[in-house]
Design an enzyme around this catalytic site. Sequence first.
Site, PDB file in Angstrom:
ATOM      1  N   ASP A 466       0.919  -1.174  -0.019  1.00  0.00           N
ATOM      2  CA  ASP A 466       0.076   0.052   0.027  1.00  0.00           C
ATOM      3  C   ASP A 466       0.908   1.331  -0.162  1.00  0.00           C
ATOM      4  O   ASP A 466       1.798   1.429   0.802  1.00  0.00           O
ATOM      5  CB  ASP A 466      -0.853  -0.058   1.160  1.00  0.00           C
ATOM      6  CG  ASP A 466      -1.988   1.124   1.363  1.00  0.00           C
ATOM      7  OD1 ASP A 466      -3.188   0.849   1.271  1.00  0.00           O
ATOM      8  OD2 ASP A 466      -1.366   2.285   1.470  1.00  0.00           O
ATOM      9  N   ASN A 474      -1.640  12.869  -4.114  1.00  0.00           N
ATOM     10  CA  ASN A 474      -2.630  13.287  -5.002  1.00  0.00           C
ATOM     11  C   ASN A 474      -2.988  14.957  -4.589  1.00  0.00           C
ATOM     12  O   ASN A 474      -3.370  15.584  -5.733  1.00  0.00           O
ATOM     13  CB  ASN A 474      -3.946  12.688  -4.371  1.00  0.00           C
ATOM     14  CG  ASN A 474      -4.079  11.260  -5.479  1.00  0.00           C
ATOM     15  OD1 ASN A 474      -3.470  11.395  -6.674  1.00  0.00           O
ATOM     16  ND2 ASN A 474      -4.809  10.258  -4.838  1.00  0.00           N
ATOM     17  N   ASP A 483      -1.980   8.877 -10.840  1.00  0.00           N
ATOM     18  CA  ASP A 483      -2.050   7.697 -11.784  1.00  0.00           C
ATOM     19  C   ASP A 483      -0.909   7.449 -12.288  1.00  0.00           C
ATOM     20  O   ASP A 483      -0.606   6.300 -12.561  1.00  0.00           O
ATOM     21  CB  ASP A 483      -3.178   8.170 -12.807  1.00  0.00           C
ATOM     22  CG  ASP A 483      -4.623   8.034 -12.196  1.00  0.00           C
ATOM     23  OD1 ASP A 483      -4.803   7.795 -11.089  1.00  0.00           O
ATOM     24  OD2 ASP A 483      -5.416   8.410 -13.072  1.00  0.00           O
ATOM     25  N   GLU A 509      -4.815   2.181  -4.393  1.00  0.00           N
ATOM     26  CA  GLU A 509      -3.244   2.009  -4.357  1.00  0.00           C
ATOM     27  C   GLU A 509      -2.878   0.813  -3.510  1.00  0.00           C
ATOM     28  O   GLU A 509      -1.939   1.075  -2.949  1.00  0.00           O
ATOM     29  CB  GLU A 509      -2.621   3.399  -3.654  1.00  0.00           C
ATOM     30  CG  GLU A 509      -3.646   4.039  -2.635  1.00  0.00           C
ATOM     31  CD  GLU A 509      -3.474   3.537  -1.421  1.00  0.00           C
ATOM     32  OE1 GLU A 509      -4.274   2.607  -0.858  1.00  0.00           O
ATOM     33  OE2 GLU A 509      -2.526   3.906  -0.422  1.00  0.00           O
TER      34      GLU A 509
HETATM   35  P1  GH3 Z   1      -1.447   5.496   4.214  1.00  0.00           P
HETATM   36  O1  GH3 Z   1       0.168   5.831   4.184  1.00  0.00           O
HETATM   37  O2  GH3 Z   1      -1.840   5.183   5.622  1.00  0.00           O
HETATM   38  O3  GH3 Z   1      -1.757   4.299   3.413  1.00  0.00           O
HETATM   39  O4  GH3 Z   1      -1.841   6.719   3.778  1.00  0.00           O
HETATM   40  P2  GH3 Z   1      -2.810   6.982   2.213  1.00  0.00           P
HETATM   41  O5  GH3 Z   1      -2.915   8.628   2.048  1.00  0.00           O
HETATM   42  O6  GH3 Z   1      -2.005   6.307   1.363  1.00  0.00           O
HETATM   43  O7  GH3 Z   1      -4.053   6.038   2.782  1.00  0.00           O
HETATM   44  P3  GH3 Z   1      -5.555   6.378   2.080  1.00  0.00           P
HETATM   45  O8  GH3 Z   1      -6.140   5.019   2.102  1.00  0.00           O
HETATM   46  O9  GH3 Z   1      -6.271   7.406   3.231  1.00  0.00           O
HETATM   47  O10 GH3 Z   1      -5.566   7.118   0.788  1.00  0.00           O
HETATM   48  C1  GH3 Z   1      -5.615   6.338  -0.399  1.00  0.00           C
HETATM   49  C2  GH3 Z   1      -5.539   7.311  -1.398  1.00  0.00           C
HETATM   50  O11 GH3 Z   1      -5.297   6.562  -2.830  1.00  0.00           O
HETATM   51  C3  GH3 Z   1      -6.887   7.953  -1.597  1.00  0.00           C
HETATM   52  C4  GH3 Z   1      -7.233   7.835  -2.948  1.00  0.00           C
HETATM   53  O12 GH3 Z   1      -7.673   9.183  -3.447  1.00  0.00           O
HETATM   54  C5  GH3 Z   1      -5.917   7.485  -3.607  1.00  0.00           C
HETATM   55  N1  GH3 Z   1      -6.547   6.589  -4.603  1.00  0.00           N
HETATM   56  C6  GH3 Z   1      -7.174   5.506  -4.884  1.00  0.00           C
HETATM   57  N2  GH3 Z   1      -7.429   5.074  -6.036  1.00  0.00           N
HETATM   58  C7  GH3 Z   1      -6.688   6.014  -6.968  1.00  0.00           C
HETATM   59  C8  GH3 Z   1      -6.504   6.206  -8.202  1.00  0.00           C
HETATM   60  O13 GH3 Z   1      -6.862   5.346  -9.112  1.00  0.00           O
HETATM   61  N3  GH3 Z   1      -5.440   7.123  -8.755  1.00  0.00           N
HETATM   62  C9  GH3 Z   1      -5.190   8.351  -7.970  1.00  0.00           C
HETATM   63  N4  GH3 Z   1      -4.411   9.074  -8.373  1.00  0.00           N
HETATM   64  N5  GH3 Z   1      -5.223   8.138  -6.516  1.00  0.00           N
HETATM   65  C10 GH3 Z   1      -6.117   7.103  -6.293  1.00  0.00           C
HETATM   66 MG    MG Z   2      -1.823   4.171   1.306  1.00  0.00          MG
HETATM   67 MG    MG Z   3      -4.759   2.078   1.168  1.00  0.00          MG
END
Ligand code: GH3
Ligand code: MG
Ligand code: MG
Length: 596
Positions: A466, A474, A483, A509
């Site tokens: 992860d 983002n 992306d 992610e």
């Molecule tokens: P942590 O270290 O605890 O994992 O923090 P984090 O910010 O990575 O965790 P969190 O689950 O809060 O955030 C995951 C993010 O991934 C939120 C979402 O917007 C982003 N995300 C999910 N799918 C996609 C995607 O297809 N493209 C992009 N650019 N971002 C994505």
């Molecule tokens: Mg994460």
């Molecule tokens: Mg996550």
Amino acid sequence: MNPLKQLVSIEERETAPPSPTDLLLRRAVLAIASYFRVECLLWTLLEGEPDEARVYGSPGAGSMLHDVELESGEGAPADLNLAADLNLANADIDRAAQTEEAIARYVPSSFPSWLIDQIHAPQLTQLETGDLIVPIVAPSFNGNSLALEDDDVTSSNLQLLLQVRRSPQDSTTPAPAEDSELSRYAARHAAVAPTLADVPSGASLAGWTTHDVSVIKRLANELGLTYSSLLWREKFERSQRQVALMGRIAHLLNSGLETDDILQQISVELGQGLMGDRCLVMRLQPAGIAPVAHWGRSQVTLPALEHALDHPGRGEVWQPVIDTFLDGGASYLTVRPDATSMALQSWLQQMGATSALLIPILIQSDFFGVICLLDYFKVRWYSLDEVQTVRQVADHAAIALASAQHHHDSHRHTTALRLQVMVPQTPLRDSLTQLLNAEAFDQELQQLSRPALWTVQPPFSLIICDIDYFKLINETYGYSVGDQILSQLAQRLRRQLRQGTLAYRYGGEEFAIILPRTSLTAALDVAERLLNAIHGHPFETSAGPVSVTVSFSVAQQDPRGDRDARSVLQRAEQALQDAKRQGRDCAKGLEFGLGA
Ligand code: GH3
Ligand code: MG
Ligand code: MG
């Protein structure tokens, strides 16, 4: 045609109808008891399968059994229907069946010594108690007619044994009811004038006229012949049923069904075919036992199956049991309350069973487990040919398991090949990263979880990862940069993996990698390698180089402790939380047995 449907439609033979021999013997006891006004015991099956010995008794014959240990008695309320079932015209028999408690059937656990003597040297005789003993010897075809076996027939030929007790005041046979079938029968035989030669020389049979003895001997002869022919017919029909059962099971192997379904059908076929209460295909390992397939009789309430799963953590208590099976040892067990120290006995008690037939399944020479037929309401005996049938079925189950193992390996191989040539639009693929998607991941977890393979397959490991603080990335650089990072990260992961190792994007992610035949330690090494391929190597994006870190976690399949591949995933997710808590940008593994 779907073989599954075909098999399910097999009529459930839930309870055994009374066998023709059973009816014959009951009828004979009733007839003799009522005609001669005697108490009568009829001993059966003295011909090589002592486990199936029975003794039938006329209503007042209980006292004749004083010196015999009985395993079980079946009182005869049901037998009141017997006369009706048989459509007996005979008023005597009818009356006896209804006024007395009809015929009881017992399972003797020992024989009186005079009976043992009879087995060795059958002869008409009178006991000290006054009981008349009439041995009934199976028709043999030795001498100058057809000889079936070279064995000594005289010693093993005793088939039935009639024990008759007449109270002294009844020393003559009263005239039976005029119209009775039995009276006609007796008259027919009485018409053949008895000769002295019919009675053993020098025998003084107190209370019995030579005429009576002659009639009873003739009755006995006739009974012996009828019994023999019915018995052979039963044996023949039973073996025909078993041949048919083996045929259906062989057909299953070639049906294209999944191994789980094959094993499931095997348990249904065996449970129904042999009329047990429950049939299990069990995986048996040194540390525990777990069901792979199960059938239970629907008409009865059986204890919950959860007891079938022996919980791990008690050490290798099953090793001696496995060794016994490997030595070709015990396969039939009755439950003994005093034997709780033995793993198998205490397991049977947990299951609430009274008796069990256990036949090992060996895949080539590897021990897999057992086919287990359980009975709950009475001690059930299995004849040799039934045991033989279960053995053959166990061999078939082993073939199914071996081919599943083989098939599973080649399935992995073809999935990997398909991945390499797959077109981008394939629905199982994620369009952004070109990795397999969450649905494909789910499918693979299900494949890995198939009960028949769960404990057979070499343990696999699971890596999940992860991206750290991806939300922040983002927010900082924009979603499209996010992306680009996702897509490049996927490429990096794939490049680090051996060809054929499958990687999945199963969350936004979040990525997963399944490593077949891989231990936790080896999988941790892979995770470290992946970590190092990311850490300190920024991604080239439209916003310039962006550094990200990723947290990894690893879990290994525990065939005993885990229910299925989802449990492994849960453990990996738990480990991932640890990695996040401990500062991210690292790889953590969670040993099984330690997690919640
Ligand atoms: P942590 O270290 O605890 O994992 O923090 P984090 O910010 O990575 O965790 P969190 O689950 O809060 O955030 C995951 C993010 O991934 C939120 C979402 O917007 C982003 N995300 C999910 N799918 C996609 C995607 O297809 N493209 C992009 N650019 N971002 C994505
Ligand atoms: Mg994460
Ligand atoms: Mg996550």
